[in-house]
Design a protein around this motif. Structure first.
Motif, short mmCIF file in Angstrom:
data_model
loop_
_atom_site.label_atom_id
_atom_site.label_comp_id
_atom_site.label_asym_id
_atom_site.label_seq_id
_atom_site.Cartn_x
_atom_site.Cartn_y
_atom_site.Cartn_z
N ILE A 121 0.76 -1.14 0.10
CA ILE A 121 -0.09 -0.16 -0.08
C ILE A 121 0.87 1.30 0.00
CG2 ILE A 121 -1.53 1.42 1.22
CD1 ILE A 121 -2.87 -1.59 2.33
N ARG A 122 1.77 1.31 0.90
CA ARG A 122 2.74 2.41 1.05
C ARG A 122 3.65 2.61 -0.23
NH1 ARG A 122 2.56 4.88 5.97
NH2 ARG A 122 1.90 3.81 7.51
N SER A 123 4.17 1.51 -0.66
CA SER A 123 4.79 1.52 -2.04
C SER A 123 4.02 2.32 -3.25
CB SER A 123 5.32 0.29 -2.49
OG SER A 123 6.07 0.27 -3.61
N ASP A 178 -10.12 -4.03 4.38
CA ASP A 178 -9.93 -4.03 5.56
C ASP A 178 -9.89 -2.57 6.03
OD1 ASP A 178 -9.27 -4.03 8.19
OD2 ASP A 178 -7.68 -5.41 8.19
N PRO A 179 -10.59 -2.07 6.85
CA PRO A 179 -10.27 -0.65 7.06
C PRO A 179 -9.03 0.01 7.76
CG PRO A 179 -12.56 -1.33 8.04
CD PRO A 179 -11.85 -2.62 7.58
N ALA A 180 -8.33 -1.06 8.21
CA ALA A 180 -7.10 -0.80 8.70
C ALA A 180 -6.05 -0.44 7.47
CB ALA A 180 -6.47 -1.81 9.38
N ALA A 181 -6.13 -0.80 6.39
CA ALA A 181 -5.50 -0.55 4.99
C ALA A 181 -6.02 0.69 4.59
CB ALA A 181 -6.07 -1.63 4.05
N VAL A 182 -7.24 1.29 4.83
CA VAL A 182 -7.35 2.72 4.40
C VAL A 182 -6.55 3.45 5.55
CG1 VAL A 182 -9.27 4.42 4.39
CG2 VAL A 182 -9.67 1.91 3.67
N SER A 183 -6.58 3.47 6.72
CA SER A 183 -5.55 4.18 7.42
C SER A 183 -4.17 4.32 7.04
CB SER A 183 -5.70 3.60 9.19
OG SER A 183 -7.28 3.71 9.41
N ILE A 184 -3.72 3.34 6.71
CA ILE A 184 -2.53 3.34 6.18
C ILE A 184 -2.17 4.20 4.90
CG2 ILE A 184 -0.65 1.86 4.96
CD1 ILE A 184 -1.80 -0.68 6.75
N LEU A 185 -3.15 4.04 3.98
CA LEU A 185 -3.37 4.57 2.81
C LEU A 185 -3.29 6.15 3.09
CD1 LEU A 185 -5.43 4.13 -0.49
CD2 LEU A 185 -5.37 6.44 0.71
N VAL A 186 -4.19 6.67 3.91
CA VAL A 186 -4.41 8.08 4.18
C VAL A 186 -3.15 8.58 4.87
CG1 VAL A 186 -5.64 9.83 5.57
CG2 VAL A 186 -6.90 7.87 4.46
N ASP A 187 -2.66 7.82 5.72
CA ASP A 187 -1.36 8.13 6.59
C ASP A 187 -0.25 8.46 5.45
OD1 ASP A 187 0.48 8.49 9.07
OD2 ASP A 187 1.39 6.64 7.97
#
Length: 358
Positions: free
Chosen positions: A305-307, A337-346
């Motif tokens: 995701i971050r990459s 997974d909503p946790a993945a969205v948090s990673i994307l936004v961050d």
């Protein structure tokens, strides 16, 4: 009604290619089935239409992702098919099958019976917009939206989603006169609908040409683009003391960017098949861009995701005279997974400031 003043206008300024400190982010379908709280609200409402037609519940669903994530915009919870429903086609959502119309438009008589929708039948949408603006209290802008005239026509003729668009293309090829009449009615209705959303408090509007990419070259320029342009030309572009950005998104339309830019939108949404840096060059930074991460990236784990977020931002490059709003290249998957969205936004918020000159 006096509405709260906007505290974070980064998204609006980015759409208009004005200077901002970071790349703002929102996600298509950010209020939806991947959130447990949405599922609970949907169950309480009893059906999708009951949820969409209840301003208080539509407001609640719109705000849910903003309580979880540091997003830069809210988008009205509704559906692009509210317009044909208001025309009397009888919209329902069948579990496991999606939207269906009780009265699809298939014959000359069906087309001739169509008329511009009475906006009073869509008052529940405008009431929801006003309520959401009030409840947002100026935290972030509210985006309103509608389907493009062509995309709406696809559903009206097919009666539901389609894999091959056989019915709507049959009508288009055999009776282009009837298709144009339907598109004219859709365009007029859509402009009225979006203007009413703007007057109710929407601070930007988006036109989803979700099925424009199923048309061949030249037919896109005949049956889709001119009617999107009619809508854009008729829109209120200033309200409440500031400009109202208009975003046009054609899924599968990357090959036509030079044509789409002529519709007059302030920004273009693009799917994940488009390189944003090359897109900027092709239109010479005359519009902003929205996009364009593949939604399936969210299933690759945090490193992926971050990459991939960085790849999209790198592709766009230094913002300069451009404007970039980060988003997916289509709607978020219900299985995300909503946790993945948090990673994307961050990642968007932490990595993007380097592309914005101080």
């Amino acid at each position: 009604m006096s509405l709260p003043q906007l505290k974070n206008d980064t998204l609006l300024r980015s759409f208009l290619r004005q200077k901002v400190d970071y790349t703002p982010v929102w996600l298509m379908r950010q209020a939806g089935r991947y959130l447990a709280e949405y599922q609970a609200t949907r169950a309480h409402a009893g059906s999708f239409m009951a949820l969409a037609q209840n301003p208080e519940l539509a407001c609640e669903v719109t705000l849910q992702p903003l309580r979880r994530f540091d997003l830069d915009a809210a988008i009205l919870f509704s559906d692009i098919l509210t317009i044909p429903d208001a025309m009397g086609l009888g919209l329902d959502f069948v579990a496991g099958e999606g939207p269906r119309f009780a009265h699809p438009v298939r014959t000359e008589a069906d087309v001739m019976k169509l008329s511009v929708a009475d906006m009073s039948r869509l008052q529940y949408v405008f009431d929801a917009v006003s309520l959401i603006r009030k409840e947002l209290d100026g935290k972030v802008p509210l985006i309103g939206f509608a389907g493009s005239p062509w995309t709406i026509a696809c559903y009206m003729v097919e009666g539901q989603g389609s894999d091959d668009y056989r019915l709507v293309k049959s009508l288009m090829y055999s009776r282009p006169d009837l298709m144009h009449r339907m598109l004219e009615i859709n365009a007029e209705t859509t402009a009225l609908y979006l203007n009413a959303q703007i007057q109710a408090g929407a601070q930007a509007v988006m036109i989803f040409d979700s099925w424009g990419g199923v048309l061949s070259d030249s037919l896109f320029q005949e049956f889709s683009l001119p009617y999107t342009k009619r809508v854009v030309d008729a829109l209120i572009r200033h309200n409440d003391g500031r400009q109202v950005p208009v975003v046009a998104f054609t899924k599968g339309g990357g090959q036509w960017l030079e044509d789409i830019v002529t519709c007059g939108a302030d920004a273009l949404g693009v799917d994940w098949t488009v390189n944003l840096g090359k897109a900027r060059q092709r239109v010479q930074d005359t519009v902003g861009f929205q996009g364009n991460l593949d939604p399936m990236t969210m299933f690759g784990g945090e490193q992926a995701i971050r990459s991939q977020v960085r790849r999209v931002l790198d592709d766009f490059g230094p913002v300069g005279a451009g404007g970039h709003v980060f988003n997916f290249g289509h709607g978020i998957s219900r299985f995300t997974d909503p946790a993945a969205v948090s990673i994307l936004v961050d990642e968007v918020h932490t990595y993007s400031p380097q592309f914005h000159t101080p």
